[in-house]
Motif scaffolding. Structure first.
Motif, PDB file in Angstrom:
ATOM      1  N   GLN A  39       0.790  -1.284  -0.115  1.00  9.39           N
ATOM      2  CA  GLN A  39      -0.124   0.106  -0.114  1.00  9.39           C
ATOM      3  C   GLN A  39       0.640   1.232  -0.043  1.00  9.39           C
ATOM      4  O   GLN A  39       1.770   1.388   0.441  1.00  9.39           O
ATOM      5  CB  GLN A  39      -0.968   0.080   1.336  1.00  9.39           C
ATOM      6  CG  GLN A  39      -1.795   1.115   1.182  1.00  9.39           C
ATOM      7  CD  GLN A  39      -2.486   1.327   2.668  1.00  9.39           C
ATOM      8  OE1 GLN A  39      -2.236   0.480   3.520  1.00  9.39           O
ATOM      9  NE2 GLN A  39      -3.731   2.013   2.522  1.00  9.39           N
ATOM     10  N   ALA A  44      -3.007   5.995   2.346  1.00 10.77           N
ATOM     11  CA  ALA A  44      -3.820   5.567   3.501  1.00 10.77           C
ATOM     12  C   ALA A  44      -4.062   7.004   4.266  1.00 10.77           C
ATOM     13  O   ALA A  44      -3.086   8.078   4.262  1.00 10.77           O
ATOM     14  CB  ALA A  44      -2.682   4.893   4.396  1.00 10.77           C
ATOM     15  N   TRP A  45      -5.304   7.265   4.723  1.00 11.62           N
ATOM     16  CA  TRP A  45      -5.856   8.554   5.516  1.00 11.62           C
ATOM     17  C   TRP A  45      -5.738   8.346   6.826  1.00 11.62           C
ATOM     18  O   TRP A  45      -5.971   7.082   7.194  1.00 11.62           O
ATOM     19  CB  TRP A  45      -7.026   9.043   4.674  1.00 11.62           C
ATOM     20  CG  TRP A  45      -6.778   9.428   3.422  1.00 11.62           C
ATOM     21  CD1 TRP A  45      -5.662   9.626   2.491  1.00 11.62           C
ATOM     22  CD2 TRP A  45      -7.967   9.788   2.430  1.00 11.62           C
ATOM     23  NE1 TRP A  45      -6.013  10.211   1.326  1.00 11.62           N
ATOM     24  CE2 TRP A  45      -7.524  10.206   1.265  1.00 11.62           C
ATOM     25  CE3 TRP A  45      -9.320   9.782   2.560  1.00 11.62           C
ATOM     26  CZ2 TRP A  45      -8.036  10.512   0.222  1.00 11.62           C
ATOM     27  CZ3 TRP A  45     -10.166   9.752   1.406  1.00 11.62           C
ATOM     28  CH2 TRP A  45      -9.513  10.449   0.320  1.00 11.62           C
ATOM     29  N   TRP A  46      -5.340   9.116   7.881  1.00 12.15           N
ATOM     30  CA  TRP A  46      -5.227   8.817   9.110  1.00 12.15           C
ATOM     31  C   TRP A  46      -5.955  10.056   9.984  1.00 12.15           C
ATOM     32  O   TRP A  46      -5.954  11.215   9.604  1.00 12.15           O
ATOM     33  CB  TRP A  46      -3.852   8.812   9.813  1.00 12.15           C
ATOM     34  CG  TRP A  46      -2.812   8.123   8.685  1.00 12.15           C
ATOM     35  CD1 TRP A  46      -2.276   8.328   7.731  1.00 12.15           C
ATOM     36  CD2 TRP A  46      -2.814   6.485   8.781  1.00 12.15           C
ATOM     37  NE1 TRP A  46      -1.472   7.367   7.269  1.00 12.15           N
ATOM     38  CE2 TRP A  46      -1.844   6.172   7.922  1.00 12.15           C
ATOM     39  CE3 TRP A  46      -3.381   5.559   9.689  1.00 12.15           C
ATOM     40  CZ2 TRP A  46      -1.370   4.812   7.916  1.00 12.15           C
ATOM     41  CZ3 TRP A  46      -3.084   4.354   9.711  1.00 12.15           C
ATOM     42  CH2 TRP A  46      -1.930   3.797   8.517  1.00 12.15           C
ATOM     43  N   TYR A 193       6.388   3.518  10.290  1.00 12.82           N
ATOM     44  CA  TYR A 193       5.441   2.715   9.279  1.00 12.82           C
ATOM     45  C   TYR A 193       6.037   1.316   9.130  1.00 12.82           C
ATOM     46  O   TYR A 193       7.174   1.154   8.900  1.00 12.82           O
ATOM     47  CB  TYR A 193       5.325   3.469   8.078  1.00 12.82           C
ATOM     48  CG  TYR A 193       4.788   4.850   8.200  1.00 12.82           C
ATOM     49  CD1 TYR A 193       3.049   5.149   8.026  1.00 12.82           C
ATOM     50  CD2 TYR A 193       5.376   6.046   8.475  1.00 12.82           C
ATOM     51  CE1 TYR A 193       2.504   6.291   7.976  1.00 12.82           C
ATOM     52  CE2 TYR A 193       4.958   7.313   8.465  1.00 12.82           C
ATOM     53  CZ  TYR A 193       3.409   7.352   8.340  1.00 12.82           C
ATOM     54  OH  TYR A 193       3.082   8.680   8.417  1.00 12.82           O
ATOM     55  N   ARG A 200      -0.732  -4.247   3.904  1.00  9.33           N
ATOM     56  CA  ARG A 200      -1.354  -2.824   4.350  1.00  9.33           C
ATOM     57  C   ARG A 200      -0.454  -2.270   5.381  1.00  9.33           C
ATOM     58  O   ARG A 200       0.666  -2.801   6.057  1.00  9.33           O
ATOM     59  CB  ARG A 200      -2.711  -3.111   5.101  1.00  9.33           C
ATOM     60  CG  ARG A 200      -3.794  -3.895   4.144  1.00  9.33           C
ATOM     61  CD  ARG A 200      -4.218  -3.169   2.847  1.00  9.33           C
ATOM     62  NE  ARG A 200      -4.791  -2.062   3.049  1.00  9.33           N
ATOM     63  CZ  ARG A 200      -5.429  -1.204   2.164  1.00  9.33           C
ATOM     64  NH1 ARG A 200      -5.084  -1.408   1.056  1.00  9.33           N
ATOM     65  NH2 ARG A 200      -6.060   0.008   2.653  1.00  9.33           N
ATOM     66  N   ARG A 203       0.691   1.943  11.117  1.00 16.20           N
ATOM     67  CA  ARG A 203       1.274   3.095  11.459  1.00 16.20           C
ATOM     68  C   ARG A 203       1.631   2.909  12.945  1.00 16.20           C
ATOM     69  O   ARG A 203       0.720   2.561  13.716  1.00 16.20           O
ATOM     70  CB  ARG A 203       0.756   4.256  11.277  1.00 16.20           C
ATOM     71  CG  ARG A 203       1.518   5.802  11.374  1.00 16.20           C
ATOM     72  CD  ARG A 203       0.832   7.043  10.838  1.00 16.20           C
ATOM     73  NE  ARG A 203      -0.277   7.395  11.696  1.00 16.20           N
ATOM     74  CZ  ARG A 203      -0.848   8.647  11.688  1.00 16.20           C
ATOM     75  NH1 ARG A 203      -0.337   9.308  10.751  1.00 16.20           N
ATOM     76  NH2 ARG A 203      -1.864   8.889  12.191  1.00 16.20           N
ATOM     77  N   GLU A 247      -1.965   1.722  14.372  1.00 16.67           N
ATOM     78  CA  GLU A 247      -3.010   2.032  13.510  1.00 16.67           C
ATOM     79  C   GLU A 247      -3.042   1.218  12.109  1.00 16.67           C
ATOM     80  O   GLU A 247      -1.919   1.357  11.431  1.00 16.67           O
ATOM     81  CB  GLU A 247      -3.075   3.569  13.078  1.00 16.67           C
ATOM     82  CG  GLU A 247      -3.413   4.526  14.172  1.00 16.67           C
ATOM     83  CD  GLU A 247      -3.293   6.145  13.825  1.00 16.67           C
ATOM     84  OE1 GLU A 247      -4.289   6.724  13.349  1.00 16.67           O
ATOM     85  OE2 GLU A 247      -2.030   6.404  13.622  1.00 16.67           O
ATOM     86  N   TYR A 248      -4.017   0.430  11.926  1.00 17.02           N
ATOM     87  CA  TYR A 248      -3.781  -0.505  10.818  1.00 17.02           C
ATOM     88  C   TYR A 248      -4.894   0.000   9.586  1.00 17.02           C
ATOM     89  O   TYR A 248      -6.148   0.348   9.695  1.00 17.02           O
ATOM     90  CB  TYR A 248      -4.548  -1.953  11.361  1.00 17.02           C
ATOM     91  CG  TYR A 248      -4.622  -2.726  10.027  1.00 17.02           C
ATOM     92  CD1 TYR A 248      -3.530  -3.020   9.181  1.00 17.02           C
ATOM     93  CD2 TYR A 248      -5.708  -3.316   9.553  1.00 17.02           C
ATOM     94  CE1 TYR A 248      -3.393  -3.949   8.329  1.00 17.02           C
ATOM     95  CE2 TYR A 248      -6.021  -4.143   8.710  1.00 17.02           C
ATOM     96  CZ  TYR A 248      -4.932  -4.518   7.797  1.00 17.02           C
ATOM     97  OH  TYR A 248      -5.075  -5.233   6.735  1.00 17.02           O
ATOM     98  N   SER A 249      -4.341   0.316   8.488  1.00 14.24           N
ATOM     99  CA  SER A 249      -5.333   0.911   7.252  1.00 14.24           C
ATOM    100  C   SER A 249      -6.066   0.031   6.687  1.00 14.24           C
ATOM    101  O   SER A 249      -5.410  -0.907   5.886  1.00 14.24           O
ATOM    102  CB  SER A 249      -4.276   1.584   6.282  1.00 14.24           C
ATOM    103  OG  SER A 249      -4.862   2.108   5.238  1.00 14.24           O
ATOM    104  N   ARG A 252      -8.654   3.024   2.316  1.00  9.47           N
ATOM    105  CA  ARG A 252      -8.127   4.125   2.430  1.00  9.47           C
ATOM    106  C   ARG A 252      -9.071   5.104   3.445  1.00  9.47           C
ATOM    107  O   ARG A 252      -8.049   5.927   4.195  1.00  9.47           O
ATOM    108  CB  ARG A 252      -8.341   4.690   1.131  1.00  9.47           C
ATOM    109  CG  ARG A 252      -7.793   6.216   0.876  1.00  9.47           C
ATOM    110  CD  ARG A 252      -7.687   6.698  -0.407  1.00  9.47           C
ATOM    111  NE  ARG A 252      -6.865   7.659  -1.029  1.00  9.47           N
ATOM    112  CZ  ARG A 252      -7.026   8.306  -2.194  1.00  9.47           C
ATOM    113  NH1 ARG A 252      -7.895   8.065  -3.069  1.00  9.47           N
ATOM    114  NH2 ARG A 252      -5.870   9.269  -2.389  1.00  9.47           N
ATOM    115  N   VAL A 255      -9.691   2.839   9.283  1.00  6.01           N
ATOM    116  CA  VAL A 255      -8.638   2.616  10.122  1.00  6.01           C
ATOM    117  C   VAL A 255      -8.980   1.965  11.229  1.00  6.01           C
ATOM    118  O   VAL A 255      -9.695   2.441  12.043  1.00  6.01           O
ATOM    119  CB  VAL A 255      -7.722   3.656  10.474  1.00  6.01           C
ATOM    120  CG1 VAL A 255      -6.398   3.344  11.159  1.00  6.01           C
ATOM    121  CG2 VAL A 255      -7.245   4.373   9.241  1.00  6.01           C
TER     122      VAL A 255
END
Length: 333
Positions: A39, A44-46, A193, A200, A203, A247-249, A252, A255
Motif C-alpha cells: 500500500q 492511507a488517510w489517518w 510505518y 497494508r 502506523r 493504526e492499521y489501514s 483508504r 482505520v
C-alpha cells in the motif's frame, strides 16, 4: 444510562473486536507464490489514535483543530494490591480541544482548553466548568522517509496553567476541574510505518512523557479531599506515561487503532491546618494504571477524519477502573 458492568463489557467487547480486525491484517490475501503489492503511503488517510499524539509537525502556516468529547464512567476502585471493588455511579462529561499552528515546518505551537460537567453522588456541577489550560510546543528532530529506518521523532514541551477551579468547593464539590498548580510536561514522540504481510500499512507511535507539578494553595473543600475550613497547600505527585499505539489501514478511509499505555503517579502530598487549627497532613499512595484505548477511524479526506472508541482502565494499583467512551474530529486547515 449504561451500567458499570455493561460499560465494562462494552469496552472489552470493543477491544476484542479491534483485535479480531487486526488479526485479519496478517491473513493471506494472495496465493503463496504471489507477493502482495505494498500500500502506498498517500493511499492511507489517518486521524490518529485516541491517546498518542503525533510526532510530526504541521507545515508552516497550517492549523489543526481536534475537539474530543468523552464521558468518564468509573466501575471500580483498585486498591494497592490490585483488587477491585465496586465504585459509586458517576459521569464526568468533558471536552478537550487541540488548537495547533505550524509556526515553521519543524515547530508547532498551540493551546489545549478543557471544559467539564460532573454528576456524582446524587449531585452535579453548577454548570459547565472551565478546566486547566495547556500551552504546547513541539519541535521535530527527525523525519521518516519512505524506505528509510529513521522514525519521525519530536520533542514536546507543555505547560499547564491552573485556570480550573480546585478549592472552595464546600457547597459544590463537583465544580472542581482543576489542579490549582502549574505543571510542566516534557515528552518524546515517535512515529514510523510498517507493512503487514498482506501489504497494508501499520502506523506505529511510541510516546514518553514526564510531568512535574508545582504547589497549589488550598482553602476549604477541594479536589484533594480536604475538609471545610482547611487552609494549606498541596503538591500533585510527578507522573510518568508511556504509550504504544498502532493504526492499521483497513482501507483508504477506514482505520483500526489501539493504544496500550502505562501511567505511574507519585504520591500527592497535602499539608496545612483544619478548621480547628489542628495540623492536617495527608499523603496519597503511589498510583499505577494499565490503559487500553481501542478505536475506529473514518477519514473523509486526507485533512478531515473522525475517531470513536473508548479509554479503558482495567487494572492497576491505587487507581480507578473506568470506561470512557470518546469521539473526536481531526481537521487540518
Amino acid at each position: 444510562m449504561i451500567s458499570h458492568a455493561l460499560g465494562a463489557r462494552l469496552g472489552m467487547a470493543s477491544l476484542l473486536a479491534w483485535l479480531a480486525v487486526a488479526a485479519t491484517a496478517f491473513a493471506p490475501a494472495f496465493a503463496k507464490d504471489a507477493a502482495p503489492p505494498r500500500q502506498a503511503l498517500d493511499d492511507a488517510w489517518w486521524t490518529g489514535p485516541i491517546l498518542a499524539s503525533g510526532a510530526s509537525t504541521l507545515p508552516k502556516g497550517r492549523a489543526l483543530i481536534e475537539p474530543y468529547l468523552y464521558d468518564a464512567k468509573p466501575y471500580g476502585v483498585i486498591d494497592g494490591k490490585g483488587k477491585r471493588r465496586p465504585a459509586p455511579d458517576a459521569d464526568t462529561y468533558g471536552s478537550q480541544t487541540y488548537l495547533l499552528y505550524g509556526v515553521t515546518d519543524t515547530f508547532t505551537a498551540g493551546l489545549i482548553p478543557r471544559f467539564g460537567y460532573r454528576r456524582a453522588g446524587g449531585r452535579s456541577s453548577s454548570g459547565v466548568q472551565l478546566g486547566d489550560l495547556t500551552v504546547q510546543g513541539q519541535y521535530r528532530l527527525t523525519q521518516y522517509k519512505p524506505g528509510g529506518r529513521t522514525p519521525t521523532v519530536s520533542l514536546m514541551l507543555q505547560e499547564t496553567l491552573p485556570t480550573g477551579r480546585h478549592d472552595r468547593l464546600d457547597t459544590r464539590p463537583n465544580d472542581g476541574f482543576g489542579n490549582g498548580a502549574y505543571a510542566t510536561t516534557v515528552g518524546l514522540n515517535s512515529q514510523t510505518y510498517f507493512w503487514t504481510p498482506n501489504g497494508r500499512i501499520l502506523r506505529t507511535r511510541l510516546n514518553l512523557a514526564y510531568t512535574r507539578s508545582g504547589y497549589a494553595d488550598v482553602e476549604g473543600a477541594s479536589v484533594y479531599g480536604t475538609p471545610t475550613g482547611f487552609a494549606g497547600r498541596a503538591r500533585p505527585g510527578d507522573s510518568f506515561n508511556v504509550d504504544l499505539a498502532f493504526e492499521y489501514s483497513m482501507t483508504r478511509r477506514w482505520v483500526a487503532a489501539i493504544d496500550l499505555a502505562y501511567q505511574r503517579d507519585a504520591a500527592t502530598t497535602v499539608s496545612g491546618v483544619d478548621a480547628a487549627g489542628a495540623a492536617y497532613e495527608r499523603r496519597s499512595p503511589v498510583g499505577q494504571a494499565l490503559i487500553l484505548a481501542p478505536a475506529v477511524e473514518y477519514n473523509f479526506s486526507p485533512v478531515l477524519g473522525v475517531i470513536a472508541g473508548a479509554r479503558i482502565i482495567p487494572a492497576g494499583r491505587n487507581a480507578t477502573a473506568s470506561v470512557t467512551p470518546v469521539i473526536a474530529v481531526n481537521y487540518v486547515l
